[in-house]
Design an enzyme around this catalytic site. Structure first.
Site, mmCIF file in Angstrom:
data_model
loop_
_atom_site.group_PDB
_atom_site.id
_atom_site.type_symbol
_atom_site.label_atom_id
_atom_site.label_comp_id
_atom_site.label_asym_id
_atom_site.label_seq_id
_atom_site.Cartn_x
_atom_site.Cartn_y
_atom_site.Cartn_z
ATOM 1 N N ASP A 89 97.879 -20.457 21.113
ATOM 2 C CA ASP A 89 98.588 -19.499 20.244
ATOM 3 C C ASP A 89 100.042 -19.263 20.658
ATOM 4 O OD1 ASP A 89 98.096 -18.136 22.593
ATOM 5 O OD2 ASP A 89 97.355 -16.314 21.638
ATOM 6 N N ASP A 94 93.805 -20.614 23.956
ATOM 7 C CA ASP A 94 93.923 -20.048 22.596
ATOM 8 C C ASP A 94 94.830 -20.885 21.684
ATOM 9 O OD1 ASP A 94 92.505 -17.944 23.749
ATOM 10 O OD2 ASP A 94 94.311 -16.772 24.139
ATOM 11 N N THR A 110 97.258 -22.302 27.464
ATOM 12 C CA THR A 110 96.240 -21.305 27.102
ATOM 13 C C THR A 110 95.163 -21.994 26.261
ATOM 14 O OG1 THR A 110 95.678 -19.440 25.637
ATOM 15 C CG2 THR A 110 97.762 -20.471 25.204
ATOM 16 N N ARG A 153 91.867 -15.009 21.070
ATOM 17 C CA ARG A 153 92.677 -13.832 20.744
ATOM 18 C C ARG A 153 92.899 -13.731 19.230
ATOM 19 N NH1 ARG A 153 93.491 -10.621 24.327
ATOM 20 N NH2 ARG A 153 95.082 -9.424 23.254
ATOM 21 N N GLY A 197 95.823 -15.529 31.686
ATOM 22 C CA GLY A 197 94.476 -16.089 31.861
ATOM 23 C C GLY A 197 94.554 -17.547 32.296
ATOM 24 N N ARG A 251 97.868 -10.895 35.317
ATOM 25 C CA ARG A 251 98.603 -10.466 34.117
ATOM 26 C C ARG A 251 99.677 -9.442 34.498
ATOM 27 N NH1 ARG A 251 95.990 -12.761 29.870
ATOM 28 N NH2 ARG A 251 93.716 -12.975 29.961
ATOM 29 N N ASP A 281 101.689 -16.710 25.818
ATOM 30 C CA ASP A 281 102.812 -16.006 25.181
ATOM 31 C C ASP A 281 103.292 -14.780 25.957
ATOM 32 O OD1 ASP A 281 100.530 -14.640 24.497
ATOM 33 O OD2 ASP A 281 101.078 -14.346 22.393
#
Ligand code: F6P
Length: 348
Positions: free
Chosen positions: A132, A130, A128, A174, A13, A74, A105
Site C-alpha cells: 500500500d 500490504d 510491506t 490495512r 511491521g 513503529r 508508508d
C-alpha cells in the site's frame, strides 16, 4: 578521500525480504568502499543511539531469512520535539552521510519529513505485505505474503469440502485490498471482500446461495481486515472493530468473525472463521521478493554514489526508478477496481 558512511534501518511491521535488502545494501556498499551502520529497532535505535557497523559477516546467510536482523519498531521520532532533537543529535555524532530507510508508508513518511524539514539525507525503500505504499507498483514482502495466504487457503479448501463448511478467512492489508484480492484470486476464493469495493449483505449471501444451489456444498470467503458490509440503503452493517495503539495507529482485526456470523444467520450454513494473523508476515521470501530487495539495495548504493538523496526507490513498469520521497504522501494507494471485477467472475 573520506569513505562515505551510511546508516540503515527497518521500520514498521516486518516482512519477508528485509534481510535480503540489508544484505544487498551492505554488499553493494562494500564493493564501492562505503561503510554501513545498522540502526536497531527502526527510529528507536536512533533515539537510543543503537548504531553499529555492519559488514559482510553480519549479512552472510541472511538472504532467505524472514524478519530483520536489525529489528523493527513503529517508533516515531516526530512524537515530541525533544525526541526528534535527540535523534538528530545521534545521527550527527555518528558521522553518517545519509540514511537508507526501509519501511512502509508510515516509516517512509517520517523519512520524507526528516529530509524536507531537517535536511537529513535519506533514501527510502518500500516494503510491506500490504503493498500500500503510494508511488510504487510493488513492495518487498508482498508476493511472499500472497503465497503464504494461498498455501493456507489451499489447506482450508480441503477441510471446507470435507465438512461442507463456509470458511471465512481474514487477511491483513490495512486499508488496501491487494493482499486479499491477489491471494483470494490465486487461492480460488468464492467471494472476496475488500475495503475499496462496497458490497451488500444481500449481494454476498445471494452469490453464496446461488453457488450452493448449483450443488456446491462449501465455499471460501476471503475478507480483508478493513473490509465492510453494507445494507441495501448503503448503510454500514459490518465493519472492523478497531482500537488505537499508543501511537494513535488503528489496530485492525476481527471483521472475519462478524462476516461469518452474518453468513450463518442469513443462510444457516455451517461457517468457520480463520484469521491468519502474523503468520502472513513470516517465512522465507519468495524469489521475486529476493530479486526486488536485491535490486532496490543496489539502486540505493548507486544513488549514494551519485550523492542523490531525498529519493524513494519504486518499482514501475517492470524496473526500479527513483522518485522524490514526498511521493509517498501524494495519495492513497488502492487496488484498481478492474482487478476486483476480474476476481468477481469466479464468485460462482
Ligand atoms: O502493515 C503491516 C501489517 O501487518 C498490517 O497488515 C496490519 O494491519 C498491521 O501491520 C498489524 O500491526 P501489528 O504488527 O502492530 O499488530
Amino acid at each position: 578521500m573520506k569513505r562515505a558512511k551510511i546508516g540503515i534501518l527497518t521500520g514498521g511491521g516486518d516482512c519477508p525480504g528485509l534481510n535480503a535488502t540489508i544484505r544487498s545494501v551492505t554488499k553493494s556498499a562494500d564493493v564501492e568502499g562505503i561503510e554501513v551502520f545498522g540502526i536497531s529497532q527502526g527510529f528507536l535505535g536512533l533515539y537510543e543511539n543503537q548504531i553499529s557497523r555492519i559488514s559482510l559477516r553480519e549479512v552472510s546467510g541472511v538472504l532467505p531469512q524472514g524478519g530483520t536482523i536489525l529489528g523493527s519498531s513503529r517508533f516515531n521520532p516526530f512524537k515530541r520535539d525533544e525526541i526528534l532533537e535527540v535523534c538528530l543529535d545521534h545521527y550527527k555524532k555518528a558521522g553518517l552521510d545519509g540514511l537508507v530507510v526501509i519501511g512502509g508508508d508510515g516509516t517512509l513518511g517520517i523519512a520524507n519529513d526528516l529530509w524536507q524539514k531537517h535536511q537529513l539525507p535519506v533514501i527510502g525503500i518500500p516494503k510491506t505485505i500490504d503493498n500500500d505504499v503510494y508511488g510504487t507498483d510493488r513492495t518487498i514482502g508482498f508476493y511472499t505474503a500472497v503465497q503464504t495466504c494461498v498455501d493456507a487457503i489451499d489447506k482450508l479448501h480441503t477441510t471446507a469440502e470435507s465438512h461442507n463448511f463456509i470458511m471465512v478467512v481474514e487477511l491483513m492489508g490495512r486499508h488496501c485490498g491487494f493482499l486479499a484480492a491477489y491471494a483470494g484470486m490465486a487461492g480460488g476464493a468464492d467471494f472476496i471482500l475488500i475495503p475499496e469495493v462496497e458490497v451488500t449483505v444481500n449481494q454476498m449471501v445471494g452469490s453464496l446461495k446461488e453457488r450452493h444451489g448449483r450443488g456446491k456444498n462449501f465455499s471460501i470467503v476471503v475478507v480483508a481486515e478493513d473490509a465492510k458490509l453494507y445494507d441495501d440503503k448503503g448503510q454500514e452493517v459490518v465493519s472492523t472493530p478497531t482500537y488505537k495503539d499508543e501511537y494513535g495507529k488503528i489496530k485492525l482485526g476481527g471483521v472475519g468473525q462478524l462476516v461469518a456470523d452474518v453468513i450463518k444467520n442469513e443462510l444457516g450454513y455451517e461457517t468457520r472463521y480463520t484469521n491468519l494473523g502474523h503468520v502472513q508476515r513470516g517465512g522465507s521470501p519468495v524469489a521475486i521478493d529476493r530479486l526486488l530487495a536485491t535490486s532496490f539495495g543496489c539502486a540505493a548504493i548507486e544513488l549514494v554514489q551519485k550523492n542523490v538523496w531525498g529519493a524513494l526507490l519504486a518499482y514501475e513498469k517492470g524496473g526500479v526508478v527513483a522518485k522524490h520521497i514526498s511521493v509517498v504522501r501524494d495519495g492513497k494507494k488502492t487496488l484498481p477496481v478492474g482487478y476486483y471485477k476480474m476476481a468477481q467472475r469466479f464468485f460462482r
